[in-house]
Design an enzyme around this catalytic site. Sequence first.
Site, PDB file in Angstrom:
ATOM      1  N   GLY A 334     -49.552 -10.288  56.751  1.00 14.61           N
ATOM      2  CA  GLY A 334     -49.700 -10.488  55.317  1.00 14.61           C
ATOM      3  C   GLY A 334     -50.635 -11.651  55.039  1.00 14.61           C
ATOM      4  O   GLY A 334     -51.552 -11.944  55.813  1.00 14.61           O
ATOM      5  N   SER A 335     -50.353 -12.358  53.980  1.00 13.47           N
ATOM      6  CA  SER A 335     -51.274 -13.413  53.536  1.00 13.47           C
ATOM      7  C   SER A 335     -51.331 -14.606  54.474  1.00 13.47           C
ATOM      8  O   SER A 335     -52.238 -15.432  54.373  1.00 13.47           O
ATOM      9  CB  SER A 335     -50.871 -13.893  52.146  1.00 13.47           C
ATOM     10  N   THR A 336     -50.345 -14.716  55.403  1.00 11.27           N
ATOM     11  CA  THR A 336     -50.429 -15.829  56.362  1.00 11.27           C
ATOM     12  C   THR A 336     -51.668 -15.672  57.236  1.00 11.27           C
ATOM     13  O   THR A 336     -52.107 -16.619  57.881  1.00 11.27           O
ATOM     14  CB  THR A 336     -49.183 -15.893  57.264  1.00 11.27           C
ATOM     15  N   PHE A 337     -52.230 -14.448  57.211  1.00  3.89           N
ATOM     16  CA  PHE A 337     -53.402 -14.162  58.039  1.00  3.89           C
ATOM     17  C   PHE A 337     -54.690 -14.642  57.390  1.00  3.89           C
ATOM     18  O   PHE A 337     -55.745 -14.636  58.006  1.00  3.89           O
ATOM     19  CB  PHE A 337     -53.445 -12.637  58.265  1.00  3.89           C
ATOM     20  N   LYS A 338     -54.576 -15.093  56.121  1.00  4.25           N
ATOM     21  CA  LYS A 338     -55.794 -15.374  55.369  1.00  4.25           C
ATOM     22  C   LYS A 338     -56.560 -16.572  55.921  1.00  4.25           C
ATOM     23  O   LYS A 338     -57.783 -16.659  55.754  1.00  4.25           O
ATOM     24  CB  LYS A 338     -55.468 -15.573  53.887  1.00  4.25           C
TER      25      LYS A 338
END
Lengths: 640, 388
Positions: A334-338
């Site tokens: 999810g957004s932790t990958f951004k």
Amino acid sequence: MSGKRPIDGLFNRRALIAAGGGGAVFGGLIARLFQLQIMEHERFEVAAAENGVRLDLAPPQRGRILDRFGRPLAAHRQAGRVSIVREQTNDLPGLMAELSRHLDISPERQTRLISDARRQASFQPVTVKSELSYEDFSRLSVLAPSLPGLQVEMASTRSYPRGRDFAHVLGYVAKASEMDLERLSEGANAQERAAVRRLFKHPDMRTGRSGVERSAEDWLRGEAGFRKLETNAAGRIIREFDDPTLAPKPGRDLYLTVDAELQKFAIDRFGVESGAAVVLDIETGDILAFVSTPAFDPNDFVNGISSADYAVLRDDVEYSPLYHKAYDGTYPPGSTFKMVVAAAALEAGVIDPNERIYCPGHYRFGNNTWHCWKKRGHGSVNMHWALKGSCDVYFYEIARRMGIETLADMGKRFGFGQRWELGLTGGRSGVMPNDAWKRAARGEPWYEGETLNIGIGQGQVASTPLQLAVMSARIAAEGKIITPRIIGEGPRPDSDIPFDAPLDAAIMQRMKAAMYGVTSEAGGTALRSGDLGLGGPRLAGKTGTSQVRRISAAERATGILKGENIDRRLRDHALFVAYAPHDDPKYAISVVVEHGEGGSKAAAPVARDIMAEAMRIDARRTPSYIRTAATGGGTSGGAR
Amino acid sequence: MATTMRASSLDFSRRSLWTQLGALPWGLILLICAMAMIGVAILHSATFTNPEEAGLPIRHATRFGVALGVLLVAGLVPLKWWFWAAWPSYLATLVLLVAVEFFGFTGGGAQRWVQIGPVGVQPSEFMKVTLTLALAAYYHKRWNDFSGGFVIHLPALALIALPAALIFRQPDFGTTLALFASGGMMIFLAGLWWRVIMAIGVAAVASIPAIYFFVLQDYQRERVDTYVAQLTGQSVNVMDDGYQIEQAKIAIGSGGWTGKGYMEGTQSQLDYIPEQHTDFILTVLAEEFGFLVTSGVLILWMVILGLGLAIALRAASLFARFAAAGAVATVAFYILFNVAMVLGLVPVVGVPLPLLSYGGTVMITTAGCFGLICAAHLGRNEPLNTGA
């Protein structure tokens, strides 16, 4: 030379007398030999036959497993046990009947035990009941001398004093099955195989089935020995020889890097939720907490778990307590990958960090529309704002600009798509997809539209909580290489892939600043979780939501279903990665709350509390296994 | 002195080394070799069940190889040299015994060892040979100074008693007994009056209670108790002291006429008997080969000792006669006491069986004794009337 006296004559006479005397003594000894060997032969022959020295196999004491401060996680407990030995009785059913008058044994189990005893080698005891109560133990001990074939003894049993806290890390021991025996005697010759079988068939012997118990089996096991017992004709033990050369050699203790108190705190903090958490020491890569909840109690497995109890654990697919979610569980990041996506774009030069991208709440590419989680849009955002507000549109755009290969390369440099070898069983690599991967896995080329999904950590990208913790640790350490480890003192895990992928420090500093913004600046998605409640130091992190299902256009139009309106199994996973303190990072953490829906709502507070506890404990206090080495160094230093 | 040295080396080179070697009593030496090989075979059987003792038979053979070298070298040493060395070596050993008292270290529960350079030695073992030499030299020199009578034996007794007292203090009861037995035998050969012998015998019997209560250490007393108990047929506590001797008797008794077969002895193979590869090696022989072979081995020993005594009887000089006879007595004492002990006839005192028991010290002492006998054989025609 002849003197005044006739010495030769005297000497010869005396010598012959002495020889005669000596001969007579020899004759007397031979006569005694005759008396013992011929006249009393029968008596001694019977005595020799009645004599028996028995060598009973003595299993070694398994080494303990301790946490970083020497607190036992796997140890031993004495427990009473009653067993029957076929060769010592000629009335097995009678013995069983007598025994069942004192112990509650169902008729089926009685038949089963008798057939077990008949199938096994006659000297091999068959356990009727382990874990005897004190009353049963003392009553049966009194009874044993009058019932040949009954054996009551205290035995050492593996115990896990912390119960379910370390179920997945430690794994558990169990009696060796045929499959275990096959594995344990791999590459051995026939004689060694027989020895392995003999040892592991001993009622006190266990073997590691999973976790450290299995992967460090050789370290923990020790070497079997023997008890040397003298028995009379009836097989009763007359005495035990004390023979140190025969004694079993205990296994070695093993230290883990985990902190049992922090682990317990983390599990309690999860409450009824299922999920995973990993706390890493940024400097050393030590795993301080390795949480997967709910768990099982490994103590239940030591003496064999009943199939009904096992079925309950196995069939709970929703909470999957047998599953090591922190190491074996893979979730879209999810957004932790951004941060990974942003770092890749910066390094590839496809975007300037100050360039603003306009987010209207959706993104059009080809014939499709991709949505931002914020329906109204973020407006015009630069990289810092895009990260702390977690703007999806911004990341669709930069992902598209650099393409999947550039993105996947950066992901792999962070450790995604790679299994971290910890010296435990299990461990998954997850997926860091690219064109080659998709052709191999699906037989199709990569579509550019899929890159957009990867840009916000959804789609085929899959990561373990451990990988997420390593990612945030590397950001916090500004790109330094961090290799996670959980074995503090024990067999070195043999990782054949040396992990060597440096990251640009300047770029990582930007990511850190953005993660600080998430928890501590206006516009951050996790403002409520920045304060550790410790005064100064704050938490820096990044929220994430990992989609479990595809959202249809129709549902999007009527409002995405959430909370009570949707089955728990279809709710999104909540993710949070973080490090603390923000100005001098010591620890990194990743938290996944399964079906927790919002990263900021469900995962961030859990991460914050665990982190605050880690800071309070300050697990960096020197671990026990280092302390011994350090003391040695100190002494030699003092001598200089 | 210098001239005699040259004379003796001349004497030595006159007959070449090969002639000397050929003149050695080879029948005796071959029988000794045969006995040692029997020892290797029994040790193999006694130790093969225990992997920790796997190397013992080989080491026994190696040690015998070394001992054989010692025997041959000692045998080729001219008798004169032995004679000259008698007093200095006796005194040196005595000094070492005193050194044990002050600087010695403990091995096997008693203080018997002293460090000389890199090796630990047991002076009490040397004393068995050097006392024999000293007594032989004494009687050789002093024989004509006395016109017979009792007085001549008093210094001899002192020669025995001095080291014996030191060794008894270590404490080593077995070696003390051995010194008195072999030294006493030499006094006997020197013609001690029968009425004195009788008197000593009576006094010895009378002093047994006093020795028992005041001289023996506790553990020695216990052994004697056990011994008396098993001899008189009382039920011994088989778990404790009597255990070893009881198990030894079972092993021997169950052997029968022909034994249970090589490496088939249940008692021996199951390690019932403590010390079965050292002091109790005879139990293995008796159990596995039976009465016929065991008594045959004892008879072989009698032949070996008889050959040694024959050498003593044929020697011209008193020194050679006494030295050879004393050496025979020393070895004989080992054998008789060991066998009597294993057969439960005397208390268990740690005395090994020469050439059969595993152990380096007894091997070298035995080799020294037979070397002396060989030297007496080669020098049997030398009158040795130096300075007399």
